[in-house]
Structure formats: structure tokens, C-alpha cells
Design a protein around this motif. Structure first.
Motif, PDB file in Angstrom:
ATOM      1  N   GLN A  15       0.829  -1.210   0.000  1.00 22.63           N
ATOM      2  CA  GLN A  15       0.000   0.000   0.000  1.00 22.63           C
ATOM      3  C   GLN A  15       0.862   1.258   0.000  1.00 22.63           C
ATOM      4  OE1 GLN A  15      -2.553  -0.241   3.403  1.00 22.63           O
ATOM      5  NE2 GLN A  15      -3.830  -1.860   2.552  1.00 22.63           N
ATOM      6  N   ALA A  16       1.914   1.241   0.824  1.00 21.95           N
ATOM      7  CA  ALA A  16       2.793   2.406   0.908  1.00 21.95           C
ATOM      8  C   ALA A  16       3.467   2.678  -0.428  1.00 21.95           C
ATOM      9  CB  ALA A  16       3.838   2.188   2.007  1.00 21.95           C
ATOM     10  N   ARG A  17       3.921   1.611  -1.088  1.00 16.28           N
ATOM     11  CA  ARG A  17       4.557   1.802  -2.398  1.00 16.28           C
ATOM     12  C   ARG A  17       3.550   2.354  -3.411  1.00 16.28           C
ATOM     13  NH1 ARG A  17       6.869  -3.527  -1.145  1.00 16.28           N
ATOM     14  NH2 ARG A  17       9.052  -3.240  -0.497  1.00 16.28           N
ATOM     15  N   GLY A  18       2.300   1.906  -3.316  1.00 16.74           N
ATOM     16  CA  GLY A  18       1.270   2.421  -4.213  1.00 16.74           C
ATOM     17  C   GLY A  18       1.026   3.911  -4.007  1.00 16.74           C
ATOM     18  N   CYS A  19       0.948   4.323  -2.744  1.00 14.80           N
ATOM     19  CA  CYS A  19       0.774   5.756  -2.456  1.00 14.80           C
ATOM     20  C   CYS A  19       1.970   6.557  -2.954  1.00 14.80           C
ATOM     21  CB  CYS A  19       0.591   5.976  -0.960  1.00 14.80           C
ATOM     22  SG  CYS A  19      -1.041   5.538  -0.339  1.00 14.80           S
ATOM     23  N   LEU A  20       3.169   6.008  -2.772  1.00 13.76           N
ATOM     24  CA  LEU A  20       4.362   6.688  -3.273  1.00 13.76           C
ATOM     25  C   LEU A  20       4.301   6.838  -4.794  1.00 13.76           C
ATOM     26  CD1 LEU A  20       7.525   5.348  -1.382  1.00 13.76           C
ATOM     27  CD2 LEU A  20       6.845   7.723  -1.693  1.00 13.76           C
ATOM     28  N   ALA A  21       3.897   5.784  -5.469  1.00 12.41           N
ATOM     29  CA  ALA A  21       3.798   5.840  -6.928  1.00 12.41           C
ATOM     30  C   ALA A  21       2.815   6.914  -7.362  1.00 12.41           C
ATOM     31  CB  ALA A  21       3.360   4.477  -7.476  1.00 12.41           C
ATOM     32  N   TYR A  22       1.710   7.018  -6.659  1.00 14.53           N
ATOM     33  CA  TYR A  22       0.674   8.000  -6.971  1.00 14.53           C
ATOM     34  C   TYR A  22       1.224   9.413  -6.819  1.00 14.53           C
ATOM     35  CZ  TYR A  22      -4.268   9.345  -7.259  1.00 14.53           C
ATOM     36  OH  TYR A  22      -5.470   9.872  -7.662  1.00 14.53           O
ATOM     37  N   GLY A  23       1.927   9.672  -5.710  1.00  9.41           N
ATOM     38  CA  GLY A  23       2.504  10.988  -5.490  1.00  9.41           C
ATOM     39  C   GLY A  23       3.611  11.317  -6.461  1.00  9.41           C
ATOM     40  N   LEU A  24       4.444  10.335  -6.782  1.00  7.16           N
ATOM     41  CA  LEU A  24       5.563  10.575  -7.692  1.00  7.16           C
ATOM     42  C   LEU A  24       5.079  10.869  -9.107  1.00  7.16           C
ATOM     43  CD1 LEU A  24       7.928   7.766  -6.382  1.00  7.16           C
ATOM     44  CD2 LEU A  24       8.365  10.228  -6.241  1.00  7.16           C
ATOM     45  N   GLU A  25       3.999  10.224  -9.542  1.00  5.95           N
ATOM     46  CA  GLU A  25       3.459  10.531 -10.871  1.00  5.95           C
ATOM     47  C   GLU A  25       2.997  11.981 -10.937  1.00  5.95           C
ATOM     48  OE1 GLU A  25       0.708  11.369 -13.945  1.00  5.95           O
ATOM     49  OE2 GLU A  25       0.111  11.248 -11.838  1.00  5.95           O
ATOM     50  N   ALA A  26       2.358  12.467  -9.881  1.00  9.72           N
ATOM     51  CA  ALA A  26       1.910  13.856  -9.864  1.00  9.72           C
ATOM     52  C   ALA A  26       3.087  14.817  -9.852  1.00  9.72           C
ATOM     53  CB  ALA A  26       1.018  14.097  -8.638  1.00  9.72           C
ATOM     54  N   ARG A  27       4.241  14.362  -9.384  1.00  8.93           N
ATOM     55  CA  ARG A  27       5.449  15.185  -9.393  1.00  8.93           C
ATOM     56  C   ARG A  27       6.268  14.990 -10.666  1.00  8.93           C
ATOM     57  NH1 ARG A  27       8.315  14.664  -3.504  1.00  8.93           N
ATOM     58  NH2 ARG A  27      10.067  14.256  -4.912  1.00  8.93           N
ATOM     59  N   ASP A  28       5.730  14.248 -11.631  1.00 10.00           N
ATOM     60  CA  ASP A  28       6.395  13.985 -12.911  1.00 10.00           C
ATOM     61  C   ASP A  28       7.671  13.174 -12.765  1.00 10.00           C
ATOM     62  OD1 ASP A  28       4.460  15.347 -14.435  1.00 10.00           O
ATOM     63  OD2 ASP A  28       5.385  17.258 -13.946  1.00 10.00           O
ATOM     64  N   GLU A  29       7.820  12.403 -11.693  1.00 10.01           N
ATOM     65  CA  GLU A  29       8.949  11.477 -11.534  1.00 10.01           C
ATOM     66  C   GLU A  29       8.470  10.106 -12.020  1.00 10.01           C
ATOM     67  OE1 GLU A  29      11.095  11.701  -7.795  1.00 10.01           O
ATOM     68  OE2 GLU A  29      10.241  13.682  -7.398  1.00 10.01           O
ATOM     69  N   LEU A  30       8.390   9.982 -13.342  1.00  8.09           N
ATOM     70  CA  LEU A  30       7.680   8.846 -13.928  1.00  8.09           C
ATOM     71  C   LEU A  30       8.414   7.523 -13.753  1.00  8.09           C
ATOM     72  CD1 LEU A  30       6.348  10.496 -17.212  1.00  8.09           C
ATOM     73  CD2 LEU A  30       5.334  10.454 -14.918  1.00  8.09           C
ATOM     74  N   SER A  31       9.730   7.530 -13.845  1.00  9.63           N
ATOM     75  CA  SER A  31      10.474   6.281 -13.703  1.00  9.63           C
ATOM     76  C   SER A  31      10.315   5.712 -12.299  1.00  9.63           C
ATOM     77  CB  SER A  31      11.950   6.521 -14.021  1.00  9.63           C
ATOM     78  OG  SER A  31      12.697   5.341 -13.840  1.00  9.63           O
ATOM     79  N   ARG A  32      10.495   6.555 -11.290  1.00 12.31           N
ATOM     80  CA  ARG A  32      10.312   6.095  -9.906  1.00 12.31           C
ATOM     81  C   ARG A  32       8.875   5.663  -9.661  1.00 12.31           C
ATOM     82  NH1 ARG A  32      11.822  10.057  -5.460  1.00 12.31           N
ATOM     83  NH2 ARG A  32      11.557   8.180  -4.205  1.00 12.31           N
ATOM     84  N   SER A  33       7.932   6.390 -10.237  1.00 13.00           N
ATOM     85  CA  SER A  33       6.524   6.034 -10.063  1.00 13.00           C
ATOM     86  C   SER A  33       6.249   4.635 -10.608  1.00 13.00           C
ATOM     87  CB  SER A  33       5.637   7.064 -10.767  1.00 13.00           C
ATOM     88  OG  SER A  33       4.277   6.709 -10.672  1.00 13.00           O
ATOM     89  N   LEU A  34       6.781   4.339 -11.800  1.00 13.11           N
ATOM     90  CA  LEU A  34       6.576   3.009 -12.372  1.00 13.11           C
ATOM     91  C   LEU A  34       7.177   1.916 -11.493  1.00 13.11           C
ATOM     92  CD1 LEU A  34       7.193   3.503 -16.205  1.00 13.11           C
ATOM     93  CD2 LEU A  34       5.062   2.815 -15.092  1.00 13.11           C
TER      94      LEU A  34
END
Length: 810
Positions: A446-465
């Protein structure tokens, strides 16, 4: 669109008394000094004075007067984040937040920031203030602190106590304040009380907070009795810390005295209330504080007693209670002395987890609820933001990572759909740096999913994936798995991996359909529509978009409904049906405005995007007034939130508007400024539309003038370029302007020219396939490639281009 608010100053709880000369002088000083710091002991009235000065100076600040309340901020690194939150500036991937904030403040007119209660973060406040005033010439800062910031541009104003009476007069500020507050407490004092009031004002040294606390007691004690007790308390404190200023000892005496007059249970409740970092309501108080020796039914009466004695303040309109910061800190010390700090803070964390789980379920997860219920849950969740931060700080400090992660996952106020993606990422990274032995694999997922969600909004697409893929492996909950599939669909599309995006959209939709989850069905269908649109399959994109909007309506959340309407608008644009596209964008704008009206700055990035798209379509339809209004509103929202991508989108729309109005100069300047801005943030974009514009400009204006305009536009401030189009102003060309930047060309292939030429006849993909003896899927791919190269979104636009640009002869 109604004017955006130009300040966030609160409505004062009671009438301001005295300090008229100070207010006038400080307003004059703020016109000359860049930074003015009001210094003085706690309780001397720095904040109230600063609010009066800020309110009076507001008309001179067209960019707004913004109160930044720092008392509840516990870590230096949150100072810049709090300023950004108040101004609505969001984190950009790969760019320091301070730089984004500077860009927001530097681009407008005069603006005033009120930094309140800096003393516990004075070093960070000094650094931030110095950096902001150095970079933003029209910014002024008014600060309150117990000590100066000690920066070069600072003017320090020592806030004096209220005027003390000379002789037995009643005109002194301190006497006027005491009598005013006594009347508010229900006591009308006659002339016979005046000598004792004068004695009391002198004993309290004219300190406003001490006077207000004393005046609140006049319903039980006479001024003479109060003055006698105050005098006794002062004598006891003379043996305390002698290094503290005299007025500091006086204030502590007043607070201690007021505390000692409480009943035992009132004292218990007061110290437990110190755990709340922001406003709190009755229900939250009962759940956190109703532990022996206090029973839940007693909370109402005990709170009433504390309000009556001015130790707790109450906003009747909102049903919120709060503590003055001086009282909260005093009560927090009593909580620690009573050895209750750990237990009460742990209960505070636990109760917030339960509340936020319920708010999240009502806002998003539960089926069949009307929109007012969902909106109310969103507003309640975000109203607890200060307490969420305090609870998460405790989760980190105490090592209670499981509860901290639960709180993050269920707090929509921390998530990008309605909150700040920078904050959710920071919270999770702090928690995940602690001991994780008590954290389950499901919680880590769950924590990784929330991180991915936040990182996509910050345009950090590689980390989000990376985080999204890891999360999907460990998640078991169907709702959460669907959310991850939708997120992966979006990020994969942004990175050009449409085939993988299709697989995740289909998986998410299948799971959501099996579980009857309307929210994720809408998201999955919107993803399928976006994939189809990318591939040029317009009928398929239309069908999925309509289904997405239908499911979103079934759910009722305006954010998801606006997403569906915006997707249908994009499909209509691609078909060349501008009227339908306009209708869809206007629908999305209305829903997002409703959402933003309920929650400050909620959904502003999405609203800015829809306004820009609507403005561009309005320009192409010849609705120039509507286009100008929407593009100006979008630009303002993007600038306020520090979103350079949003500003670039507006510049593209303004370029379309300028050309539609016959202003090729403005069109080239705005397009050049947009291209330069996009390049500065590393954003890939199609050059076809720009080449088309420049081709028309060369034909009408000539090669030299067009290239000169392009070069000037690239070096122009984005706000200036936007203003030139919005206001119709044209600067004179600089003498001897260098022409240095030719524009790149990207011609179509021979086959793509053939497809484009057939579009001028209005043929379908199947008919074009028959003419060229290729498959309809191949035609769709060619059309998608043409759109990418030319920067177009509709078949009609390609047809116009093809008519004006016949294929070169073999």
C-alpha cells in the motif's frame, strides 16, 4: 470565472482595541522596507497587530496578502512547504520548491506575506525570507517573532505593551481593552471599579493576553479580587528563572493563575487539548480526550467552562474550537508533567486513523452515496490536515509505522487527487526509513502504491513506475489493485508504452466490474479511451469515454466525472467536432469549480488544464471573448500553483487565439515562449503545429521578421508573452535584434502525405485503406503519426493542412 481570493486573513473574533498610531506607522514603514518584523514577548499582541496592518495594506497588494501560520509547524523544512501550500504552489519534479515559489511570486505585482510566530523556526524563516525578497522585487514580508530574523533587509519593530493609565483615567488602551472584554464576558463595570481596573492593568504591564484572561474572570471575581490574586502570583514567580524577561514572567503568571483557578477536570481537559495542532470539533474532542477521570458526557460542559474563561476559543459558525498558541504550549507542558503525553498522542493518532478511514470510504470507496455526502467527507478530511501532520510526526517519533502508514493511505487530503503530492511522498519516505519489522507485506505494498501516486503527480515517472509495479505484486485488496492498474495505465501512456498501458487498463476494468466498483470502472474505461485515442481509434475512444462518464456519474465524485468529460472533449477535438469538445470541457470546468469551491485549492491543476483546453477550442470556434476569459483564468491558476507545464499550455492556447484574431505577431511570440518553457522543463512536444504557424507567418510577414519574432519570443518572460496576447499590446522590435534560431522542420513521409491528402475528401479509415490497399489499423497508425508530427488533435486539422501543402512531386 469569479475573482480569486486575494487574501486568507481570518475574521477577527472580537473588536481590535488601541494601537492606532502603531498601525499607521507600520503601514508607512511597509511602503519603504522590504521586511518588517514585529518583536515582543508572547502574548503582547504581535499577531493581532500584524493582522490589522496586513488588512489595511491589502489594497496596495494586487497579488494578495497571505497569512502563513507557523506556530503549528514543527520542523524547519516545512516552512517553505507551508508557504507554498498557502499560495497553492505545488512541487515540480526535479526542481527545488523554493525556485517554483520564487517563480510564482516574481511574476506578479506587489504581494505581502505575513509570517506569524517565527521564533521556534527563526533560522529557517530568516533564510527563506532573505531568499524570497532577494529574488522577488515586489514582495514584502511582515513577520512576528520573539526575536528578530537578523537579515540585511529587515526593520525590527519592538511591539510595546498597551498604554497604561495615567492617574485614574479610562482612556488608556489597556483600560479600554479590559473594559471591552469584561463587557463581552457579560460584566458591566461601573465607575466604582475603575481604580481597581487601573491597578490591575498596571500589574499586568499592559499585556493584551493577560488582560483578556483577567477580564474573562470578572463574571466570578471583582477587579479588586483579581488584582489581589495577580499580585500574589507575581511574588511567587520572582524566585523563578531570573534570566527570563520580566514581561515573560508576568505572562506566565497570568496563564498559571488562570490555570490554577480551573477545576481538576478542566485542568485535565485543557492539557489534553494541547495534542490538537489545529481547530478541533466536539466529536474529535470526545474521542481523544474522554478517558478517565473524564467521561464523554462531561466534555461539553467542561469545554464550555474553558471557553467562558477564555482558555479555549470557539467559532460558532464552523463549530470549531482552538487554543491560543501560548495556552497550547503551556498546556502541553502540563501534559508532559502529568506523564500523559505518550498515551494521549497515541490515542490522537489512533482516532485520526479511524476517522480518515471512514472519510476515505465515504468520499471514494462506498457505492450509492450522494455527492453532498462525499464532498462533506472530503472537506472534513482536509480540515484535519494540521492534526494529520502532528499525528504523522508522532508516528515517526514513536516508531508506530503501521498506524502512520494507515493514516497516509486513508488521508485524501494528502493525496494528489485533492492534496499535495509532495507532502504524501515526504510522509511516506520518513515512515519507511524507520524500523519496519511490525509492518505487513500488504501495508508495504500500500505504501509503495501511495508513493507511486505521489511521484506521478510530481512527474517522476520512472520512480513512479518502479513503485507501482512493486505495489501491484503485494496488493490483495481489489480496490487498491484497481487503483494501481489505472495509475500504471496513465504513466505508461505518458512514457509511450501504449501496449502495456492497454493491458493494465483491461485488467483494472475487469477486476472493478467483477467487484461492482464504479470508481475504478470509470477510471479503467477512461484509460481504455486514452489508449484508443493515442492509436487513432476514434470510435473506440468515444465508446469507452461515454462509458467512463456514465460510471463516474453513477459514483458521483466530481473529480472523476470531470475526468470522463475531459476525455470525451479530447476525443471530440480529434474528430474535429469543436462544438462538442467545447460542451464537454465546459461541463468538466463546472464540476471542478464545484469541487474547488468546497475545498481551498482542491483540483486547481485539473481546473487549469480544462480551462486552457476550453479556451483553445473557443478560439478555434471564433468565440474570442470566451477564449480570452478561460485562458486568462487558466494562466492565473497555473501561475498561482507554480505549474510551468500549465503556463506553457496556456501560451499554446493564446497562440491559437492570437492567430484566430489575425495577430500573427502575437501568435509567433506566444508559441516561441511556450516552446522555450517546455524545453526548460524537459518536456517533449510535437513541432508540427509550430511549423504550420511559422509557415503561414513566413508567407505573410516574411522570413526575416518571422525568425526575429521567434527569437524574441523564446527569450521573453512567459507572463509577458501571455500579457501581450491577452491585452493586445505589441512592443517595438529591439534595434538590431539578432536572428539566431531557425525553426526545425519535420516533413511527413510520402505515405503520410497520401493519407493526409485522402483526409481532404472526408474518407473514413476503412475507405482510405481501400484506396491505398493497406489495413485500417495501418491507416490509424499513420494518422496518429501525422498528429504527432504536426501537433494536431483532429482529422479536420490534418485535412486543412494537406489542402495547403500538396505532397512534393516524385
Amino acid at each position: 470565472m469569479p475573482d480569486l481570493p486575494r487574501h486568507n486573513l481570518p475574521v477577527e473574533p472580537n473588536r481590535f482595541v488601541g494601537r492606532e498610531r502603531d498601525i499607521d506607522e507600520l503601514c508607512r514603514l511597509l511602503g519603504r522596507a522590504r521586511v518588517v518584523t514585529l518583536c515582543g514577548v508572547g502574548g503582547i499582541g504581535k499577531t493581532r497587530l500584524a493582522l490589522q496592518v496586513a488588512a489595511k495594506g491589502g489594497p496596495r497588494c494586487p497579488e494578495g496578502v497571505w497569512l502563513i501560520e507557523l506556530a503549528r509547524i514543527t520542523r524547519p523544512e516545512l516552512v517553505i512547504e507551508e508557504i507554498a501550500r498557502v499560495l497553492g504552489v505545488r512541487q515540480e519534479g526535479g526542481r527545488p520548491l523554493l525556485d517554483t515559489l520564487v517563480a510564482r511570486l516574481r511574476g506578479g505585482g506587489p504581494c505581502l506575506l505575513l509570517l506569524d510566530n517565527c521564533e521556534h523556526l527563526v533560522d529557517e524563516c530568516a533564510d527563506v525570507a532573505a531568499a524570497l525578497v532577494a529574488s522577488c522585487r515586489q514582495l514584502a514580508i511582515l513577520a512576528t517573532s520573539r526575536e528578530p530574523l537578523r537579515i540585511a533587509s529587515e526593520l525590527v519593530w519592538r511591539v510595546p505593551p498597551l498604554d497604561l493609565p495615567e492617574g485614574g483615567g479610562s482612556d488608556a488602551e489597556s483600560v479600554r481593552l479590559f473594559l471591552e472584554r469584561a463587557t463581552a464576558a457579560g460584566t458591566r463595570l461601573g465607575q466604582e471599579s475603575l481604580p481597581d481596573v487601573v491597578r490591575l492593568c498596571r500589574a499586568l504591564d499592559g499585556l493584551p493576553l493577560a488582560l483578556e484572561l483577567a477580564a474573562a474572570r470578572t463574571s466570578l471575581l471583582s477587579p479588586a479580587q483579581i488584582a489581589d490574586r495577580i499580585d500574589d502570583r507575581f511574588s511567587l514567580l520572582t524566585t523563578g528563572e531570573r534570566t527570563a524577561p520580566a514581561r515573560q514572567r508576568t505572562l506566565l503568571a497570568a496563564v498559571q493563575w488562570s490555570h490554577d483557578l480551573l477545576s481538576a477536570k478542566e485542568q485535565v481537559l485543557l492539557r489534553r487539548l494541547s495534542v490538537f495542532a489545529g481547530p478541533f470539533d466536539l466529536g474529535l474532542t470526545e474521542r481523544v480526550c474522554a478517558v478517565p477521570p473524564i467521561a464523554e458526557p462531561e466534555i461539553v460542559d467542561l469545554l464550555g467552562g474553558l471557553i467562558h474563561k477564555s482558555l479555549v476559543l470557539y467559532d460558532e459558525g464552523r463549530g470549531h474550537y482552538w487554543l491560543l498558541e501560548t495556552i497550547r504550549r503551556f498546556a502541553a507542558e502540563r501534559l508532559a508533567e502529568a506523564a500523559e503525553r505518550e498515551a494521549v498522542r497515541e490515542r490522537h493518532l489512533s482516532v485520526l486513523c479511524e476517522l480518515q478511514e471512514r472519510h476515505f470510504a465515504v468520499e471514494v470507496a462506498e457505492a450509492g452515496l450522494p455527492w453532498p455526502h462525499r464532498l462533506a467527507a472530503l472537506i472534513r478530511s482536509r480540515s484535519l490536515l494540521d492534526d494529520l501532520r502532528a499525528a504523522l510526526d508522532w508516528a515517526v517519533e514513536s516508531g508506530n509505522v503501521p498506524l502512520g502508514l494507515r493514516l497516509c493511505f486513508n488521508s485524501t487530503g494528502l493525496l494528489p487527487v485533492s492534496g499535495n503530492p509532495m507532502e504524501i511522498v515526504g510522509c511516506l519516505e520518513r515512515l519507511l526509513s524507520r524500523d519496519l519489522t511490525r509492518v505487513s507485506e500488504e501495508q508495504l505494498a500500500q505504501a509503495r502504491g501511495c508513493l507511486a501516486y505521489g511521484l506521478e503527480a510530481r512527474d517522476e515517472l520512472s520512480r513512479s513506475l518502479d513503485h507501482a509495479f512493486q505495489s501491484l505484486v503485494g496488493l490483495r485488496d481489489p480496490f487498491q489493485r484497481c487503483v494501481m492498474h489505472s495509475l500504471l495505465t496513465m504513466v505508461l501512456l505518458r512514457t509511450g508504452r501504449a501496449d502495456e498501458a492497454l493491458g493494465h487498463a483491461e485488467q483494472g476494468l475487469a477486476l472493478a466490474t467483477a467487484t461492482g466498483d464504479a470508481w475504478n470502472q470509470a477510471a479503467g474505461l477512461a484509460g481504455l479511451s486514452a489508449v484508443a485515442l493515442t492509436r487513432g481509434r476514434l470510435r473506440e475512444a468515444q465508446r469507452h469515454g461515454e462509458q467512463a462518464l456514465a460510471r463516474a456519474r453513477e459514483h458521483g465524485h466530481r473529480w472523476m466525472m470531470a475526468r470522463g468529460a475531459t476525455q470525451l472533449g479530447a476525443v471530440a477535438e480529434a474528430r474535429g467536432d469543436l462544438v462538442t469538445a467545447w460542451d464537454h470541457y465546459e461541463t468538466a470546468i463546472a464540476w471542478l469549480r464545484e469541487l474547488a469551491g468546497g475545498v481551498e485549492l482542491c483540483g486547481t491543476v485539473e481546473l487549469a488544464r480544462s480551462l486552457a483546453r476550453g479556451g483553445r477550442v473557443a478560439a478555434m470556434l471564433g468565440e474570442f471573448a470566451a477564449a480570452r476569459e478561460r485562458l486568462a483564468a487558466s494562466l492565473e491558476l497555473s501561475r498561482r500553483t507554480g505549474q510551468r507545464q500549465g503556463v506553457a499550455r496556456c501560451l499554446v492556447g493564446l497562440s491559437v487565439l492570437a492567430e484566430a484574431e489575425g495577430d500573427l505577431d502575437g501568435a509567433v511570440l506566444a508559441a516561441a515562449a511556450a516552446a522555450a518553457l517546455r524545453e526548460s522543463i524537459g518536456q517533449r512536444f510535437a513541432t508540427g503545429r509550430i511549423e504550420e504557424l511559422l509557415g503561414r507567418a513566413r508567407a505573410k510577414l516574411g522570413e526575416g521578421r518571422t525568425t526575429s519574432l521567434w527569437s524574441r519570443g523564446r527569450s521573453m518572460c512567459p507572463d509577458e508573452a501571455a500579457r501581450l496576447v491577452l491585452e493586445g499590446v505589441r512592443p517595438a522590435a529591439p534595434a538590431g535584434a539578432a536572428v539566431t534560431e531557425p525553426v526545425r522542420r519535420s516533413p511527413l513521409t510520402a505515405r503520410e502525405h497520401e493519407v493526409a491528402a485522402l483526409l481532404t475528401r472526408g474518407l473514413s479509415n476503412r475507405a482510405i485503406a481501400g484506396e491505398l490497399v493497406i489495413s485500417p489499423a495501418t491507416v490509424a497508425r499513420h494518422i496518429a503519426n501525422i498528429m504527432e508530427k504536426l501537433g494536431y488533435t483532429s482529422r479536420a486539422q490534418i485535412a486543412v493542412w494537406a489542402a495547403e501543402h500538396p505532397a512534393p512531386s516524385a
